[in-house]
Design a protein around this motif. Structure first.
Motif, PDB file in Angstrom:
ATOM      1  N   UNK A   1      48.223  38.282 -46.357  1.00 16.03           N
ATOM      2  CA  UNK A   1      47.176  39.196 -46.808  1.00 16.03           C
ATOM      3  C   UNK A   1      47.721  40.586 -47.076  1.00 16.03           C
ATOM      4  N   UNK A   2      48.632  41.054 -46.227  1.00 17.82           N
ATOM      5  CA  UNK A   2      49.222  42.385 -46.434  1.00 17.82           C
ATOM      6  C   UNK A   2      50.016  42.440 -47.742  1.00 17.82           C
ATOM      7  N   UNK A   3      50.778  41.398 -48.035  1.00 16.06           N
ATOM      8  CA  UNK A   3      51.577  41.404 -49.263  1.00 16.06           C
ATOM      9  C   UNK A   3      50.690  41.458 -50.504  1.00 16.06           C
ATOM     10  N   UNK A   4      49.533  40.779 -50.443  1.00 16.62           N
ATOM     11  CA  UNK A   4      48.618  40.808 -51.581  1.00 16.62           C
ATOM     12  C   UNK A   4      47.965  42.188 -51.725  1.00 16.62           C
ATOM     13  N   UNK A   5      47.369  42.689 -50.636  1.00 13.05           N
ATOM     14  CA  UNK A   5      46.613  43.949 -50.704  1.00 13.05           C
ATOM     15  C   UNK A   5      47.517  45.173 -50.553  1.00 13.05           C
ATOM     16  N   UNK A   6      48.262  45.224 -49.460  1.00 12.57           N
ATOM     17  CA  UNK A   6      49.141  46.363 -49.249  1.00 12.57           C
ATOM     18  C   UNK A   6      50.225  46.449 -50.299  1.00 12.57           C
ATOM     19  N   UNK A   7      50.825  45.288 -50.621  1.00 16.18           N
ATOM     20  CA  UNK A   7      51.833  45.277 -51.682  1.00 16.18           C
ATOM     21  C   UNK A   7      51.243  45.687 -53.018  1.00 16.18           C
ATOM     22  N   UNK A   8      50.000  45.269 -53.261  1.00 17.28           N
ATOM     23  CA  UNK A   8      49.330  45.670 -54.496  1.00 17.28           C
ATOM     24  C   UNK A   8      49.113  47.166 -54.566  1.00 17.28           C
ATOM     25  N   UNK A   9      48.695  47.770 -53.452  1.00 15.33           N
ATOM     26  CA  UNK A   9      48.496  49.224 -53.428  1.00 15.33           C
ATOM     27  C   UNK A   9      49.806  49.976 -53.645  1.00 15.33           C
ATOM     28  N   UNK A  10      50.881  49.468 -53.067  1.00 17.35           N
ATOM     29  CA  UNK A  10      52.195  50.100 -53.272  1.00 17.35           C
ATOM     30  C   UNK A  10      52.591  50.010 -54.749  1.00 17.35           C
ATOM     31  N   UNK A  11      52.371  48.859 -55.364  1.00 20.66           N
ATOM     32  CA  UNK A  11      52.689  48.703 -56.779  1.00 20.66           C
ATOM     33  C   UNK A  11      51.870  49.646 -57.654  1.00 20.66           C
ATOM     34  N   UNK A  12      50.575  49.759 -57.344  1.00 16.89           N
ATOM     35  CA  UNK A  12      49.714  50.654 -58.140  1.00 16.89           C
ATOM     36  C   UNK A  12      50.158  52.097 -57.984  1.00 16.89           C
ATOM     37  N   UNK A  13      50.493  52.486 -56.745  1.00 18.97           N
ATOM     38  CA  UNK A  13      50.922  53.864 -56.489  1.00 18.97           C
ATOM     39  C   UNK A  13      52.223  54.188 -57.231  1.00 18.97           C
ATOM     40  N   UNK A  14      53.188  53.282 -57.179  1.00 17.17           N
ATOM     41  CA  UNK A  14      54.466  53.513 -57.848  1.00 17.17           C
ATOM     42  C   UNK A  14      54.279  53.559 -59.374  1.00 17.17           C
ATOM     43  N   UNK A  15      53.452  52.657 -59.901  1.00 13.83           N
ATOM     44  CA  UNK A  15      53.255  52.603 -61.347  1.00 13.83           C
ATOM     45  C   UNK A  15      52.530  53.834 -61.885  1.00 13.83           C
ATOM     46  N   UNK A  16      51.819  54.537 -61.003  1.00 11.51           N
ATOM     47  CA  UNK A  16      51.068  55.720 -61.455  1.00 11.51           C
ATOM     48  C   UNK A  16      51.922  56.995 -61.413  1.00 11.51           C
ATOM     49  N   UNK A  17      53.093  56.913 -60.824  1.00 11.50           N
ATOM     50  CA  UNK A  17      53.962  58.106 -60.753  1.00 11.50           C
ATOM     51  C   UNK A  17      54.586  58.402 -62.106  1.00 11.50           C
TER      52      UNK A  17
END
Length: 361
Positions: free
Chosen positions: A345-361
């Motif tokens: 669950x963490x990889x789906x949600x937490x990993x997703x949030x990390x990906x969104x944050x990095x892609x927005x930089x």
């Protein structure tokens, strides 16, 4: 005999190893053949299985039925496969990656991988040891598999963690179960349109490669969208694989924390460094990646090395299965599986949030 000569000698099988190694080799070749056969017979509809999964399952089946009757004659060779052949397999894994591939996806993928790896491993350790009270070695192995590259990371971490066979099997089981679910779930969510508002196709590839457990599972989840996304996903995944070497070194150093010397005093920083079990096989893996990048090699040689490594990895997993007792897994209970589910669950949600944050930089 100096240390280098002794190390090389340890990787040369003797007569007492041959019978066990022959059994492990035959078993691994059968699993490789069966894996290819299942793909052909089902026209590609059976996805997510790999020779590694089949090897550990078949090994466990034989290990809990027939193998105990011959263990005395075969055990030396089987243990050689779990140890020395395993390390060789990690080294030759470098023929599956080049530095050029790493450069092709850029800094966002590298940053995402680093953050997902670190957060996943630390969260696994905290939840496993503090909340669920899972055995420390099992927790470390589950964290290694979830955060880096699945079964390959689990078996690479085993010499550093010094875990028993059944604990390695438990960790591999969490990778197989939840990695397979992720492999099917990610494309489903993408095609439903739930991910598009947050991630474009290229970013989905990075998301897939940075959060799904196994390389084979990443291949399926990425190519379910299109080949370009599949390539991005695989390269992002292989960057995580490259992080295996420094991860193992840091893990070995961390495991010396709290150790005491012969006088019962806590070891100093320098003494801890001296006691680190350097995973030199992981650094040879990095060296092979560098050589694979810069030294011209024929396509036939590269394919041969990849196939050779597949055989070595499958042998290690088959040997692991042979020495895994179901009673020991049953004794471990459901907590390791719960831990694997939480990290899924963490990889789906937490990993997703990390990906969104990095892609927005």
């Amino acid at each position: 005999m100096n240390a280098l000569t002794k190390t090389v000698t340890n990787y040369l099988p003797s007569n007492r190893h041959l019978a066990g190694l022959l059994v492990v080799l035959v078993g691994s070749l059968f699993c490789l053949w069966l894996n290819n056969g299942l793909d052909t017979w089902s026209n590609g509809r059976i996805v997510g299985l790999s020779s590694l999964t089949l090897a550990i399952l078949l090994g466990m089946l034989l290990g809990n039925t027939v193998y105990p009757n011959f263990a005395e004659q075969l055990n030396a060779g089987v243990c050689f496969a779990k140890g020395q052949i395993l390390r060789l397999a990690i080294m030759f894994y470098g023929f599956k990656l080049t530095m050029t591939q790493v450069a092709s996806v850029g800094m966002p993928a590298i940053m995402t991988d680093a953050l997902v790896l670190t957060s996943t491993f630390l969260l696994t350790y905290w939840l496993g040891t503090r909340w669920l009270k899972v055995d420390k070695k099992t927790t470390l192995l589950i964290g290694s598999g979830a955060s880096i590259c699945g079964a390959a990371a689990v078996i690479a971490a085993e010499p550093v963690v010094k875990a028993e066979a059944h604990k390695v099997t438990i960790a591999v089981a969490t990778v197989v179960v939840f990695g397979t679910i992720a492999m099917l779930l990610y494309p489903f969510l993408y095609h439903l349109g739930w991910l598009q508002p947050w991630l474009n196709a290229q970013q989905y590839g990075i998301y897939t490669g940075s959060t799904i457990h196994e390389v084979a599972q990443v291949v399926v989840a990425g190519n379910a969208i299109n080949p370009e996304v599949g390539n991005t996903a695989v390269v992002t995944k292989m960057i995580r694989v490259m992080m295996l070497a420094p991860f193992l070194l840091i893990l070995s150093f961390a495991l010396t924390k709290g150790d005491n010397d012969s006088h019962g005093e806590t070891l100093s920083f320098v003494d801890r460094i001296k006691q680190v079990n350097v995973p030199w096989f992981a650094f040879i893996f990095i060296l092979i990646v560098v050589l694979h990048t810069w030294v011209p090699m024929s396509d036939s040689f590269e394919r041969s090395m990849v196939k050779f490594d597949d055989v070595l990895l499958t042998m290690a997993m088959f040997a692991l299965g042979l020495t895994t007792h179901l009673s020991a897994i049953k004794q471990a209970g459901v907590k390791p599986l719960i831990l694997g589910a939480i990290m899924f669950g963490w990889l789906i949600l937490g990993g997703g949030l990390i990906n969104i944050a990095i892609s927005s930089i």
